[in-house]
Write a protein that holds these residues in place. Structure first.
Motif, short mmCIF file in Angstrom:
data_model
loop_
_atom_site.label_atom_id
_atom_site.label_comp_id
_atom_site.label_asym_id
_atom_site.label_seq_id
_atom_site.Cartn_x
_atom_site.Cartn_y
_atom_site.Cartn_z
N GLU A 19 2.41 -5.78 7.21
CA GLU A 19 1.87 -4.67 8.07
C GLU A 19 2.73 -4.38 9.62
OE1 GLU A 19 -2.39 -4.47 10.32
OE2 GLU A 19 -2.38 -5.87 8.60
N GLN A 20 3.30 -5.55 9.80
CA GLN A 20 4.24 -5.18 11.06
C GLN A 20 5.14 -4.46 10.91
OE1 GLN A 20 4.73 -9.53 11.97
NE2 GLN A 20 3.83 -9.14 13.89
N LEU A 21 6.18 -4.78 9.78
CA LEU A 21 7.34 -3.98 9.38
C LEU A 21 6.86 -2.50 9.05
CD1 LEU A 21 10.30 -3.55 9.05
CD2 LEU A 21 9.97 -4.81 6.81
N ALA A 22 5.87 -2.56 8.27
CA ALA A 22 5.34 -1.05 7.87
C ALA A 22 5.14 -0.20 9.10
CB ALA A 22 3.92 -1.23 7.06
N SER A 23 4.48 -0.74 10.19
CA SER A 23 4.26 0.10 11.52
C SER A 23 5.41 0.41 12.01
CB SER A 23 3.14 -0.58 12.32
OG SER A 23 3.69 -1.78 12.81
N TYR A 24 6.46 -0.38 12.12
CA TYR A 24 7.78 -0.08 12.63
C TYR A 24 8.38 0.88 11.96
CZ TYR A 24 7.96 -4.61 15.22
OH TYR A 24 7.52 -5.79 15.94
N ILE A 25 8.27 1.14 10.45
CA ILE A 25 8.99 2.33 9.69
C ILE A 25 8.01 3.62 9.46
CG2 ILE A 25 10.65 0.62 9.00
CD1 ILE A 25 9.29 0.75 6.33
N GLY A 26 6.83 3.22 9.84
CA GLY A 26 5.75 4.44 9.66
C GLY A 26 5.43 5.02 8.25
N VAL A 27 5.04 3.63 7.77
CA VAL A 27 4.28 3.45 6.24
C VAL A 27 3.11 2.71 6.25
CG1 VAL A 27 6.49 4.39 5.08
CG2 VAL A 27 5.98 1.91 5.25
N THR A 28 2.40 2.75 5.06
CA THR A 28 1.25 1.56 5.16
C THR A 28 1.85 0.58 4.68
OG1 THR A 28 0.88 2.31 2.71
CG2 THR A 28 -0.30 3.73 4.60
N ARG A 29 0.99 -0.50 4.89
CA ARG A 29 1.45 -2.03 4.49
C ARG A 29 1.63 -1.90 2.93
NH1 ARG A 29 -0.38 -5.76 1.80
NH2 ARG A 29 -2.41 -4.92 1.22
N GLN A 30 0.50 -1.19 2.20
CA GLN A 30 0.64 -1.19 0.68
C GLN A 30 1.94 -0.60 0.31
OE1 GLN A 30 -1.80 -2.79 -1.40
NE2 GLN A 30 -0.03 -2.14 -2.83
N ASN A 31 2.33 0.64 0.91
CA ASN A 31 3.43 1.38 0.70
C ASN A 31 4.53 0.52 0.70
OD1 ASN A 31 5.96 3.16 1.11
ND2 ASN A 31 4.51 4.41 0.17
N LEU A 32 4.87 -0.27 1.74
CA LEU A 32 6.15 -1.16 1.76
C LEU A 32 5.83 -2.27 0.75
CD1 LEU A 32 8.33 -2.45 3.25
CD2 LEU A 32 6.86 -3.37 4.85
N TRP A 33 4.75 -2.91 0.65
CA TRP A 33 4.78 -4.13 -0.30
C TRP A 33 4.97 -3.51 -1.78
CZ3 TRP A 33 2.62 -5.27 -5.23
CH2 TRP A 33 2.41 -6.55 -5.20
N ASP A 34 4.54 -2.18 -2.19
CA ASP A 34 5.03 -1.86 -3.34
C ASP A 34 6.37 -1.59 -3.67
OD1 ASP A 34 2.21 -1.60 -4.11
OD2 ASP A 34 2.14 0.54 -3.86
N LYS A 35 7.17 -1.07 -2.44
CA LYS A 35 8.56 -0.88 -2.42
C LYS A 35 9.22 -2.13 -2.65
CE LYS A 35 8.97 3.24 0.30
NZ LYS A 35 7.80 3.96 -0.57
N LEU A 36 8.86 -3.40 -2.13
CA LEU A 36 9.42 -4.48 -2.31
C LEU A 36 8.83 -5.57 -3.51
CD1 LEU A 36 9.73 -5.34 1.66
CD2 LEU A 36 11.49 -4.27 0.00
N ASN A 37 7.97 -5.13 -4.05
CA ASN A 37 7.42 -6.05 -4.97
C ASN A 37 7.21 -5.53 -6.62
OD1 ASN A 37 6.80 -8.84 -3.61
ND2 ASN A 37 6.04 -6.97 -2.22
N LYS A 38 7.30 -4.19 -6.57
CA LYS A 38 7.21 -3.50 -7.96
C LYS A 38 8.46 -3.68 -8.72
CE LYS A 38 3.16 -1.54 -7.49
NZ LYS A 38 2.31 -0.61 -7.85
N ARG A 39 8.62 -3.54 -9.93
CA ARG A 39 9.78 -3.76 -10.65
C ARG A 39 10.93 -2.50 -10.36
NH1 ARG A 39 9.46 -5.69 -16.72
NH2 ARG A 39 9.37 -7.84 -16.36
N ALA A 40 10.37 -1.36 -10.27
CA ALA A 40 11.53 -0.28 -9.64
C ALA A 40 12.15 -0.65 -8.48
CB ALA A 40 10.80 1.01 -9.77
N GLN A 41 13.39 -0.31 -8.47
CA GLN A 41 14.06 -0.45 -7.10
C GLN A 41 13.80 0.57 -6.27
OE1 GLN A 41 16.29 -2.73 -6.24
NE2 GLN A 41 15.75 -3.94 -8.02
N PRO A 42 13.66 0.29 -5.08
CA PRO A 42 13.44 1.57 -3.89
C PRO A 42 14.72 2.49 -3.78
CG PRO A 42 13.62 -0.69 -2.92
CD PRO A 42 13.68 -0.93 -4.47
#
Length: 123
Positions: A19-42
Motif C-alpha cells: 500500500e505504501q509503495l503503491a501510493s508513492y508510484i500512483g497505482v493501487t495496492r492490488q495493481n502493484l501486488w499483481d505486477k510483483l506476484n503474477k507469473r508474467a514479468q512486468p
C-alpha cells in the motif's frame, strides 16, 4: 535474483507495505501486488516506475565482453522472447547498431524474396 524478487526484498528491508509503495508510484495496492506476484514479468516501464518509488534509477552501462560474443548472446536472448524484428531494429538504433543480413550464398540466390532495402553482407 530476478527484478521482482529484488523489489520485494527492498520493500521488506525498508518495512514498506504494498500500500505504501503503491501510493508513492500512483497505482493501487492490488495493481502493484499483481505486477510483483503474477507469473508474467512486468514491463520495463512499470519496473522503472516501481524502482523510482524505491529511489532507484536504471542506467545503462557497458559490459566488458567481446563484441562477437555480445552479439551472439543478444541474438540468443531475443530469440527466446516474443519480440518483433522491427522492435529489435528500434532498440538497436539509438545504441548505434543495425541489423544486417549475411549470406553464405552468391548474390543472385539471395535476391529472390528479399526486399532490396535490406543491407546484405557477403562473407
Amino acid at each position: 535474483m530476478d527484478i521482482k524478487e529484488f523489489i520485494k526484498q527492498e520493500m521488506q528491508v525498508r518495512e514498506m507495505s504494498y500500500e505504501q509503495l503503491a501510493s508513492y508510484i500512483g497505482v493501487t495496492r492490488q495493481n502493484l501486488w499483481d505486477k510483483l506476484n503474477k507469473r508474467a514479468q512486468p514491463n520495463f516501464g512499470n519496473v522503472r516506475k516501481i524502482l523510482e518509488g524505491l529511489d532507484y534509477d536504471i542506467v545503462i552501462v557497458k559490459k566488458t565482453v567481446d563484441s562477437a560474443d555480445r552479439g551472439r548472446e543478444f541474438m540468443e536472448r531475443i530469440g527466446e522472447e516474443q519480440i518483433s524484428y522491427e522492435a529489435v531494429e528500434e532498440l538497436l538504433s539509438p545504441l548505434g547498431y543495425e541489423l544486417k543480413l549475411v549470406t553464405h550464398k552468391n548474390e543472385e540466390n539471395v535476391n529472390i524474396g528479399i526486399d532490396n532495402s535490406f543491407k546484405r553482407v557477403k562473407l
